[in-house]
Structures are given as C-alpha cells and as structure tokens.
Design a protein around this motif. Structure first.
Motif, PDB file in Angstrom:
ATOM      1  N   MET A   1     -32.822 -58.832 -11.436  1.00 49.98           N
ATOM      2  CA  MET A   1     -32.762 -58.802  -9.975  1.00 49.98           C
ATOM      3  C   MET A   1     -32.130 -57.525  -9.469  1.00 49.98           C
ATOM      4  SD  MET A   1     -32.114 -62.196  -8.051  1.00 49.98           S
ATOM      5  CE  MET A   1     -32.052 -63.756  -8.802  1.00 49.98           C
TER       6      MET A   1
ATOM      7  N   VAL B   1     -39.402 -59.994  -1.164  1.00 48.75           N
ATOM      8  CA  VAL B   1     -37.994 -59.605  -1.036  1.00 48.75           C
ATOM      9  C   VAL B   1     -37.317 -59.507  -2.395  1.00 48.75           C
ATOM     10  CG1 VAL B   1     -37.669 -60.507   1.273  1.00 48.75           C
ATOM     11  CG2 VAL B   1     -37.372 -62.019  -0.676  1.00 48.75           C
ATOM     12  N   GLY B   2     -36.387 -58.592  -2.491  1.00 46.17           N
ATOM     13  CA  GLY B   2     -35.638 -58.430  -3.729  1.00 46.17           C
ATOM     14  C   GLY B   2     -34.187 -58.149  -3.410  1.00 46.17           C
ATOM     15  N   VAL B   3     -33.403 -57.897  -4.462  1.00 45.34           N
ATOM     16  CA  VAL B   3     -31.988 -57.562  -4.276  1.00 45.34           C
ATOM     17  C   VAL B   3     -31.852 -56.059  -4.437  1.00 45.34           C
ATOM     18  CG1 VAL B   3     -29.649 -57.992  -5.074  1.00 45.34           C
ATOM     19  CG2 VAL B   3     -31.359 -59.777  -5.238  1.00 45.34           C
ATOM     20  N   ASP B   4     -31.839 -55.324  -3.348  1.00 48.13           N
ATOM     21  CA  ASP B   4     -31.922 -53.877  -3.454  1.00 48.13           C
ATOM     22  C   ASP B   4     -30.650 -53.166  -3.034  1.00 48.13           C
ATOM     23  OD1 ASP B   4     -34.839 -53.382  -4.210  1.00 48.13           O
ATOM     24  OD2 ASP B   4     -34.911 -54.901  -2.666  1.00 48.13           O
ATOM     25  N   VAL B   5     -29.565 -53.950  -2.941  1.00 41.32           N
ATOM     26  CA  VAL B   5     -28.301 -53.356  -2.518  1.00 41.32           C
ATOM     27  C   VAL B   5     -27.902 -52.229  -3.457  1.00 41.32           C
ATOM     28  CG1 VAL B   5     -25.886 -53.806  -2.105  1.00 41.32           C
ATOM     29  CG2 VAL B   5     -27.556 -55.561  -1.617  1.00 41.32           C
ATOM     30  N   LEU B   6     -27.992 -52.537  -4.752  1.00 45.62           N
ATOM     31  CA  LEU B   6     -27.512 -51.591  -5.751  1.00 45.62           C
ATOM     32  C   LEU B   6     -28.354 -50.326  -5.762  1.00 45.62           C
ATOM     33  CD1 LEU B   6     -25.207 -51.881  -7.771  1.00 45.62           C
ATOM     34  CD2 LEU B   6     -26.945 -52.307  -9.512  1.00 45.62           C
ATOM     35  N   ILE B   7     -29.670 -50.492  -5.895  1.00 44.20           N
ATOM     36  CA  ILE B   7     -30.485 -49.292  -6.076  1.00 44.20           C
ATOM     37  C   ILE B   7     -30.588 -48.472  -4.801  1.00 44.20           C
ATOM     38  CG2 ILE B   7     -31.814 -50.354  -7.938  1.00 44.20           C
ATOM     39  CD1 ILE B   7     -34.182 -50.366  -5.948  1.00 44.20           C
TER      40      ILE B   7
ATOM     41  N   PHE C   1     -26.058 -60.909  -0.897  1.00 47.91           N
ATOM     42  CA  PHE C   1     -26.998 -60.098  -1.671  1.00 47.91           C
ATOM     43  C   PHE C   1     -28.445 -60.566  -1.582  1.00 47.91           C
ATOM     44  CE2 PHE C   1     -22.864 -59.768  -3.650  1.00 47.91           C
ATOM     45  CZ  PHE C   1     -22.695 -58.397  -3.610  1.00 47.91           C
TER      46      PHE C   1
ATOM     47  N   TYR D   1     -29.106 -56.467  10.575  1.00 48.14           N
ATOM     48  CA  TYR D   1     -30.036 -55.338  10.561  1.00 48.14           C
ATOM     49  C   TYR D   1     -30.923 -55.357  11.788  1.00 48.14           C
ATOM     50  CZ  TYR D   1     -28.576 -54.130   5.953  1.00 48.14           C
ATOM     51  OH  TYR D   1     -27.818 -53.732   4.911  1.00 48.14           O
TER      52      TYR D   1
ATOM     53  N   ASP E   1     -32.970 -53.126   5.131  1.00 45.51           N
ATOM     54  CA  ASP E   1     -32.233 -54.383   5.098  1.00 45.51           C
ATOM     55  C   ASP E   1     -31.737 -54.759   3.709  1.00 45.51           C
ATOM     56  OD1 ASP E   1     -34.634 -54.917   3.955  1.00 45.51           O
ATOM     57  OD2 ASP E   1     -35.336 -56.271   5.514  1.00 45.51           O
ATOM     58  N   ASN E   2     -31.871 -53.862   2.744  1.00 51.84           N
ATOM     59  CA  ASN E   2     -31.404 -54.146   1.386  1.00 51.84           C
ATOM     60  C   ASN E   2     -32.107 -55.318   0.716  1.00 51.84           C
ATOM     61  OD1 ASN E   2     -29.570 -52.095   0.876  1.00 51.84           O
ATOM     62  ND2 ASN E   2     -27.992 -53.105   2.082  1.00 51.84           N
ATOM     63  N   LEU E   3     -33.201 -55.777   1.319  1.00 54.03           N
ATOM     64  CA  LEU E   3     -34.018 -56.760   0.630  1.00 54.03           C
ATOM     65  C   LEU E   3     -35.235 -56.051   0.051  1.00 54.03           C
ATOM     66  CD1 LEU E   3     -33.974 -59.768   3.097  1.00 54.03           C
ATOM     67  CD2 LEU E   3     -32.865 -59.613   0.897  1.00 54.03           C
TER      68      LEU E   3
ATOM     69  N   GLY F   1     -33.880 -54.367  -8.408  1.00 49.78           N
ATOM     70  CA  GLY F   1     -34.545 -54.281  -7.126  1.00 49.78           C
ATOM     71  C   GLY F   1     -35.976 -54.786  -7.131  1.00 49.78           C
ATOM     72  N   MET F   2     -36.420 -55.381  -8.228  1.00 48.75           N
ATOM     73  CA  MET F   2     -37.778 -55.933  -8.203  1.00 48.75           C
ATOM     74  C   MET F   2     -37.772 -57.213  -7.368  1.00 48.75           C
ATOM     75  SD  MET F   2     -38.269 -57.594 -11.982  1.00 48.75           S
ATOM     76  CE  MET F   2     -37.712 -56.195 -12.930  1.00 48.75           C
ATOM     77  N   PRO F   3     -38.937 -57.655  -6.885  1.00 43.74           N
ATOM     78  CA  PRO F   3     -38.947 -58.872  -6.078  1.00 43.74           C
ATOM     79  C   PRO F   3     -38.302 -60.051  -6.806  1.00 43.74           C
ATOM     80  CG  PRO F   3     -41.075 -57.815  -5.957  1.00 43.74           C
ATOM     81  CD  PRO F   3     -40.268 -57.043  -6.962  1.00 43.74           C
ATOM     82  N   VAL F   4     -37.619 -60.906  -6.055  1.00 44.12           N
ATOM     83  CA  VAL F   4     -36.931 -62.056  -6.633  1.00 44.12           C
ATOM     84  C   VAL F   4     -37.891 -62.927  -7.429  1.00 44.12           C
ATOM     85  CG1 VAL F   4     -35.721 -64.191  -6.065  1.00 44.12           C
ATOM     86  CG2 VAL F   4     -35.172 -62.105  -4.847  1.00 44.12           C
TER      87      VAL F   4
ATOM     88  N   PRO G   1     -36.547 -52.073  -1.465  1.00 42.68           N
ATOM     89  CA  PRO G   1     -36.079 -50.746  -1.858  1.00 42.68           C
ATOM     90  C   PRO G   1     -36.390 -49.725  -0.766  1.00 42.68           C
ATOM     91  CG  PRO G   1     -37.964 -51.420  -3.189  1.00 42.68           C
ATOM     92  CD  PRO G   1     -37.607 -52.569  -2.313  1.00 42.68           C
TER      93      PRO G   1
END
Lengths: 427, 228
Positions: free
Chosen positions: A14, B78-84, A329, A379, B210-212, A17-20, B214
């Motif tokens: 996760m 949607v993904g978790v893109d906070v880090l990248i 997150f 946002y 929105d960090n969801l 950054g790939m889709p969930v 990239p």
C-alpha cells in the motif's frame, strides 16, 4: 506468524502508492502462492462470487441517486430553506451551512460532494457578509462529514455488507446521531460566532419559510422514499436504493429541470465509474478476508485480546485510536473493508451491539475526513476557498474538538444509536 | 483505440441504466400485480420477473469489471500516496511505474486464472459443441439458478474485464513514461456547481492533491510556489 506476513506485505504494497484494491489482491496472490497450498483457481471463483450479493448492489444505486440530485440547484434550494429557518441566529450563515449540510446529507451519501455543493455557495456568501474565511472553511469542511452519518450512506452499506448486518437498521441508527452531531456542530458554530460577534441574517416570516420548504421538499422526499420504503417493508434496501435512483432521476429532470436528458448518460457513466471503483475494492477485500479467515487470523486476534483481559471499554478505545490513525492515511471504504472482518468478531465476543459498533466506526470515518494528511473534506474545502491546507486544517479545530467529544459520547452511550431502530422493531 | 474507449463507456453506461430500470420495473410489477384489475392482473402475473434480481447482479458484476478498467483510465482508483508524494519527482516516478506494473501484473494473473476457470467450466464444452468437434467427457458446466444461463458466459466477465484492465494499466504507464502525466479524478466534483457559479471554485478537477492519488510529474501543485 502468517498474520504478520499478511499485514506487513499489505502495508508495504500500500505504501508504494498503488491502488488499495490492487494491493489487497496482490497480497492475497503472493501469500497463497508463497505460503499456502490453497489452489489459485479458487481465487478466480471468489473474484466473481465475492460481489454476487444483492445487498452490495445498493451501493451503485445510492451513488446514482446521489449523483442525480447533487446538482447546484438542489443545494441552492436547501440552503435557502436552511437560511430561512436558522439564519436569524448569531452567526446565521454558519448555522445555515451546518443545517444545509445536514439536509444535503440526506440525499447524498458522500462527504466531499456535500462540502463542494454547500461550500461553493456558502463560502463566498459568508466572506461577503464579513465572516472570517477560516470560520466559513471550518464550518463547511466539518459539517460536510454529516454526509456519511445521515442516511443514505455508502460507508454504512460497506459496513453492513462486510459484517452481514442489516442495512435498514444501520440507516435508522444513523438518524439520531446524525441530528445530534448537527446540533453539536451547530452549537460550536454559534459559540464561535458569539465569541467573534459575527453578523446574523434578518428573521424570515413563516410564509417565507414555508415557501422555501416547498421548493426544497422534492429533494428531501428522497430520504422518505428510502427510509419509509425499508421500514414499512415495501422494499428491500437494494430495491429502495434503485427506487430512490429512479425518483432522483425524475426529480432532477422533470421537476427541478436542473438536468437535461442529454446529460443523463454522463451521470450514469460517472456513477458507474465511482461504483466500479468501490465494487473493485470490495471484490479484493472479500479475497483478503477469505485468506484471513482461512488462516483463522480474526479468531487468533480475538483470543489473544480476550486472554489479555482487555474489557469492552479498553477495546473500544483501542478501536477508536486504530481507526483515527488509519483515517489519516486511507479513505473510509477501504478502512472499513479491511478492518471490519477483524474487529467485528472481537466486538461480538465482547458483547458489543453490531449496529452500535457500525455507527461508531462511521463517526470515526467522519473525523478521518477532516484530519490531514488524507482528509478529503479538507482538500475539497481548501480547493474551493483557495486557502492553504495548513490553514484549512487549523480552521477546523473547534469543530474537530466537538466531533471528538461526540465520538466519546457515541462510543460509550450505545442507546443513542440503537434506541431508534430497536423502538421501531428493526433489530 | 477511440472505438474501444467509446464502446467501453457506452457499455458501462448501458449496464448502469438498464440495471436500475430492471429493478424498478420488477418492484412495480410486484405491487401492480397485487391490484385486482380484471385482465391486467392475470396478464401481469403471467409475466415472470423473478429473474430480475439475478440479472441485476450479473449486470453489476460486468459493470464492476469493465468499470474498474475504465477507472484506470480516469484515475479513480484510490491508494495510499502520502509517502510517495513526499518524494522527489524522480523517485516518485519510479514508484508510480512500479504501482502501475503491479496493477498490470495482478489483473493479468487474474485474467489468466479467470480464463482457465471459464474454459474448464463450460466454455471448452460449448465451443467444441458449437464447432461440432469431438467432446469426449468434457464438463458441460453449471447454469445460473433463475435465468438458467451457462455460468461460463456470466463468469467470462473476469477474464475479459481483467485483461482490459491490464491493458489500461499498461496504457496509462506508457503515457506516464512519455508525458509524465497521470489521469486524475476529483472526488469532490459536483455537476452544475463549477459551471453555473463560477465563484470561488478553483478546485481544478485534475489537480486534487489529496494523497489518495499519486501526484504526477507534469502538473504543479498548491504549495509548489504560486498556484495558477
């Protein structure tokens, strides 16, 4: 051991950054392929049968109904009605925004859409009337969260589907907490307005109120179709969702005339796009919970927690903290689909009411929407107000605080959630 | 290519609308057939709509598979893109490509598994039968409970949809490598607001950091100096 492998794998995938949905699916594939003897073919079957449930189909229908009615025109009518009712109070436009968000939440199952619909009309109006921008942003961003607590709510359908709870009872359970939260937010707004000595609107006559109500009533009747239909047993929740979609289409095209026939395919396509994304997460989450169950992980965690002597009070605190952190997150649907299969069995063993638990999780998700770094409402509010994200985050804190107080209340007073559905005999 | 895009959009739009209509009609039918109108009631009762629910599920499953592929093209997943999103453009680019490749891999594998499953559960039998070939002891495959359609046709949504999705991931990746831009979806979009109001709506639908999702390389974002 396998629990650790699964969760570390999922977290690593996760965070790239790939889709969930893809990370869930890949975790399952890697785990099945690398660590077990379960035949991969069973995965393909699960991919189809995973969403082969009529209850899940309520999600696309509710999204469609919401999309038909989340048009500028509906929001404007609701704002007029809200202003005519509470506009004369201190901080009138702020109070009206909270009320309008609550009304709009009854046709829309999505928080960000509520923020945009109400915010893009109310924010400029508030700035023109001399309110500080931060006040307006705070009100709209936080009140937009009502979208997922006041039925119909996509997040609640997700919870109901992943825990086999009753959609009807959950929706009914969301009514009182939703109104209560609107009161909480309204009070905070009033308090801030009193501190800052913000203006109020002129008091409207009852004739004006009635006129404004008449104009907005067609949109509000949607919730009557849904709740009345489910409660009276006329429709199953999915049928109610489909009926509300047809009703919303009719209202938008023939009564309000906000939407031209030529726009309908676009609304259908957008709704299908959004629904497909959610259904795809569900499909993969079903796979994921299939391996969790296969490895008996929920039972393991439940046993471990029970042995550690954690009580109901401690468990609920732990769940709240976990969800609030995850809410920073991820977006709500993914969180519910991943955590519900694990948390739900434990909650049941501790004797927590499934409906109460669902409402509590929904409130958590709402708070997650207004906390950075992933608060969709923040946002969106920052987008429509041209205010930086840091300032937006600071602007919501009074409302965030009152939501946290509200969360504690919901967590430890289950009666708020379960009184209505129980009295109506829905659970 | 344009043709495929339009076909895909048309197909999921149709499924969405038709499924809604089917459930609507079946509910109406249930109540309408309760009224004792001479002639009409008998006629209504004779029409059997018990298959409506099953057909609706099938349509939505197809919509979900093809819509998910369409979603790759519109960037809605949607993904978790906070880090990248905190990484430099170069490094983020690598992660984005990795994510897209992972998507292509997963959907590719699922497509292959699904194709195998469908083949073993009736497609093999049906196609051989259709072509008049020697069938031996091939498995005929199950049928669905209400509509009594062969399940392999219904289940072929998996291989078809998944392969299309795999293709879309590769397409988005090729485009990203070439131009540095990704498709973006705005979760807060409300029709009729941006156009009519034209007020403070600066919420550029293609620029929601929105960090969801990239952040891509081609666009600039709020906070990167001056927003446009």
């Amino acid at each position: 051991m396998s629990a650790a492998i699964i969760f570390v794998l999922l977290a690593c995938l996760m965070l790239t950054g790939m889709p969930v949905s893809i990370s869930l699916g890949l975790t399952v594939l890697i785990f099945l392929f690398g660590f077990t003897e379960v035949p991969l073919e069973s995965v393909a079957l699960k991919l189809f049968t995973g969403i082969e449930k009529f209850e899940i189909m309520a999600i696309p229908f509710f999204i469609l109904a919401g999309n038909f009615l989340t048009h500028g025109g509906v929001a404007r009518r609701m704002i007029e009605f809200a202003t005519s009712v509470v506009g004369h109070l201190r901080g009138g436009l702020g109070m009206s925004s909270v009320f309008a968000c609550a009304l709009f939440a009854a046709v829309s199952g999505s928080s960000p859409a509520t923020v945009v619909a109400i915010g893009s009309i109310m924010l400029p109006a508030m700035v023109r009337a001399g309110y500080p921008k931060a006040f307006g942003v705070g009100v709209v961003a936080s009140a937009g969260g009502l979208g997922i607590l006041i039925p119909p709510s996509i997040v609640m359908v997700m919870y109901a589907v992943s825990t086999n709870s009753s959609i009807g009872a959950l929706f009914m359970a969301g009514v009182i907490p939703g109104l209560l939260l609107a009161l909480f937010l309204g009070f905070t707004t009033w308090f801030r307005a009193k501190q800052g000595d913000y203006p109020r609107e002129r008091r409207r006559s009852w004739t004006e109120r009635l006129g404004a109500f008449r104009k907005s009533v067609w949109g509000l009747l949607l919730i009557v179709v849904v709740m009345g239909g489910i409660y009276s047993g006329l429709f199953t929740p999915t049928e109610a969702a489909a009926m509300s979609a047809v009703y919303a289409f009719f209202i938008a095209v023939f009564v309000y005339k906000d939407l031209r026939m030529a726009d309908v395919p676009k609304v259908l396509l957008n709704s299908a796009n959004m629904s497909a994304m959610l259904l795809y997460i569900i499909t993969n989450a079903v796979l994921f919970s299939f391996i969790l169950t296969n490895e008996q992980i929920p039972q393991g965690i439940a046993q471990w927690l029970l042995d550690s002597g954690i009580g109901m009070v401690g468990f609920l605190i732990a769940v709240n903290v976990l969800l609030l952190v995850m809410g920073n997150f991820m977006e709500p649907s993914s969180i519910i689909l991943i955590t519900a299969p694990i948390l739900f069995p434990i909650a049941m063993k501790l004797g927590i009411d499934p409906i109460h638990f669902g409402v509590m999780i929904t409130v958590n998700m709402e708070i997650g929407m207004i906390t950075p770094p992933v608060g969709l409402n923040l946002y969106v509010a920052s987008g429509i107000s041209k205010m930086g994200l840091t300032d937006t985050t600071k602007a919501v804190w009074p409302w965030l605080l009152s939501m946290l107080v509200f969360l504690v209340l919901i967590t430890y007073v289950p009666q708020i959630s379960i009184w209505l559905p129980r009295t109506l005999g829905m659970m | 290519m344009k043709y495929l895009d339009h076909l895909e959009e048309w197909f999921i739009t149709f499924l969405m609308g038709a499924a809604t209509l089917i459930i609507f009609v079946s509910v109406l039918h249930r109540y309408a057939s309760g009224f004792a109108i001479p002639g009409v009631q008998d006629w209504l009762i004779r029409i059997d709509v018990s298959w409506a629910q099953e057909l609706c599920i099938i349509m939505f499953v197809w919509m979900a598979k093809f819509g998910a592929a369409y979603g790759v093209r519109t960037g809605i997943h949607v993904g978790v893109d906070v880090l990248i999103n905190h990484l430099s453009d170069r490094n983020r680019g690598k992660f984005i490509v990795f994510g897209l490749l992972a998507g292509a891999t997963f959907t590719g594998i699922v497509g292959a598994l699904g194709a195998h499953f469908v083949w073993e559960n009736g497609a093999h039998y049906s196609i051989y039968k259709f072509l008049g070939l020697e069938m031996g002891d091939l498995y005929e495959g199950p049928i669905t409970p209400d509509l009594e359609w062969p399940t392999w046709i219904v289940y072929s949504a998996i291989p078809l949809g998944s392969s299309l999705m795999c293709f879309r991931f590769l397409q988005v990746m090729a485009n990203f490598l070439r131009t540095g831009s990704l498709p973006h979806h705005d979760h807060g979009h409300v029709d009729g607001i941006d156009e009519d109001e034209g007020l403070a709506v600066d919420a550029n639908p293609y620029n929601m950091d929105d960090n969801l999702h990239p952040q891509d390389i081609a666009h600039h974002h709020r906070g990167d100096g001056e927003s446009k």
